[in-house]
Write an enzyme that holds these catalytic residues in place. Structure first.
Site, PDB file in Angstrom:
ATOM      1  N   ASP A  53       0.825  -1.200   0.000  1.00 15.27           N
ATOM      2  CA  ASP A  53       0.000   0.000   0.000  1.00 15.27           C
ATOM      3  C   ASP A  53       0.864   1.258   0.000  1.00 15.27           C
ATOM      4  OD1 ASP A  53       0.894  -0.122   2.608  1.00 15.27           O
ATOM      5  OD2 ASP A  53      -1.090  -0.194   3.528  1.00 15.27           O
ATOM      6  N   LYS A 122      -0.668  -9.626   2.805  1.00 11.23           N
ATOM      7  CA  LYS A 122       0.008  -9.110   4.000  1.00 11.23           C
ATOM      8  C   LYS A 122      -0.946  -8.192   4.744  1.00 11.23           C
ATOM      9  CE  LYS A 122       3.264  -5.844   3.857  1.00 11.23           C
ATOM     10  NZ  LYS A 122       2.702  -4.798   4.773  1.00 11.23           N
ATOM     11  N   GLU A 124      -1.267  -5.835   8.669  1.00 11.37           N
ATOM     12  CA  GLU A 124      -0.544  -5.281   9.801  1.00 11.37           C
ATOM     13  C   GLU A 124      -1.179  -5.700  11.117  1.00 11.37           C
ATOM     14  OE1 GLU A 124       0.864  -1.215   7.423  1.00 11.37           O
ATOM     15  OE2 GLU A 124      -0.296  -1.050   9.275  1.00 11.37           O
ATOM     16  N   GLU A 190       9.377  -3.856  10.703  1.00 11.10           N
ATOM     17  CA  GLU A 190       9.731  -2.530  10.204  1.00 11.10           C
ATOM     18  C   GLU A 190      10.127  -1.599  11.341  1.00 11.10           C
ATOM     19  OE1 GLU A 190       8.063   1.083   7.321  1.00 11.10           O
ATOM     20  OE2 GLU A 190       6.933  -0.795   7.519  1.00 11.10           O
TER      21      GLU A 190
END
Length: 273
Positions: A53, A122, A124, A190
């Site tokens: 994204d 994927k 989050e 990340e």
């Protein structure tokens, strides 16, 4: 042998990712948003392509990833998956397409898988996303989890800040174990302190893919425009492996100069009657 006659390389699949971790082989991942760059990165031997994204702030001109829609991801993912012959292609589930719970997540992921041809999705979040990850995994959809700095939550996190320092390190470690137990096939870490990422990599049985998380992860991912030097600014955790932006600017200027001077197109660029 011509390129068209070359055998199709073996497709990277979930079990290859796991085998790479077990052998201690580092995995490579880059973002891709279109067929042109996907084919280039695939030919270069990149193991995993992420239709992230991040297309929102790298390609669409948004300030964040939040405005990206599922339809936009599907269009980009279809192009990338269609161009890649070897790489394991992963598509992001954008903000607002899975947070409501497992049913919403499954509906979004099914659309992505059916309409694009990617190998995985994927999403989050750690423990809060376990029900969604479990539902997708049980439905046969491989899931890559994303921990640490999660851009879809940047308003709650106070912007792009390192996550997992001090007491927060234990929570990220718990999140990593939780998403693995729920069925995640890999974990993106990340902006996590390197020692924390190293510990998570040691503890979990699935590959960790770092971005600003130090050298001890099982693999690394970068946004391709950062990797290729497309802009004037690069995040601290990234390295510019080329200056493609400068080269493209020079090519465009040369083109404009030749058009204005009348030297392009020349005789060799025209057709006879």
């Amino acid at each position: 042998m011509s390129t068209s006659d070359a055998p199709t390389p073996r497709r990277v699949r979930v079990h290859h990712l796991q085998a790479a971790k077990e052998r201690g082989e580092r995995l490579t991942m880059l973002t891709a948003y279109d067929a042109v760059t996907a084919r280039i990165f695939d030919d270069a031997g990149i193991d995993m392509l992420l239709v992230g994204d991040s297309i929102g702030n790298t390609m669409h001109g948004h300030l964040t990833t939040l405005p990206v829609t599922l339809d936009e991801i599907i269009v980009a993912a279809r192009a990338v998956a269609g161009a890649a012959r070897r790489a394991f292609v992963v598509a992001d589930l954008p903000f607002g397409t899975y947070e409501a719970g497992p049913e919403q997540a499954l509906a979004s992921a099914v659309r992505v898988m059916k309409e694009t041809g990617v190998a995985a999705v994927k999403l989050e979040g750690g423990e809060r996303s376990v029900p969604q990850i479990r539902a997708l995994s049980q439905a046969g959809i491989p899931v890559v989890a994303h921990l640490g700095y999660t851009p879809q939550s940047e308003n709650a996190l106070g912007g792009p800040r390192v996550q997992g320092r001090g007491h927060a390190a234990e929570q990220i470690s718990q999140d990593a174990v939780a998403v693995t137990d729920a069925g995640a096939v890999a974990i993106v870490l990340e902006m996590v302190p390197a020692p924390v990422a190293a510990r998570i990599t040691e503890v979990v049985r699935v590959p960790t893919i770092g971005i600003g998380a130090g050298p001890q992860c099982d693999g690394q991912v970068l946004v391709w425009v950062d990797m290729a030097g497309m802009g004037d600014w690069t995040p601290r955790f990234a390295k510019r492996f080329g200056e493609i932006g400068a080269a493209l600017t020079a090519a465009a200027r040369d083109y404009a100069d030749e058009v204005r001077s009348g030297t392009f197109p020349a005789a060799g660029h025209a057709f006879d009657a």
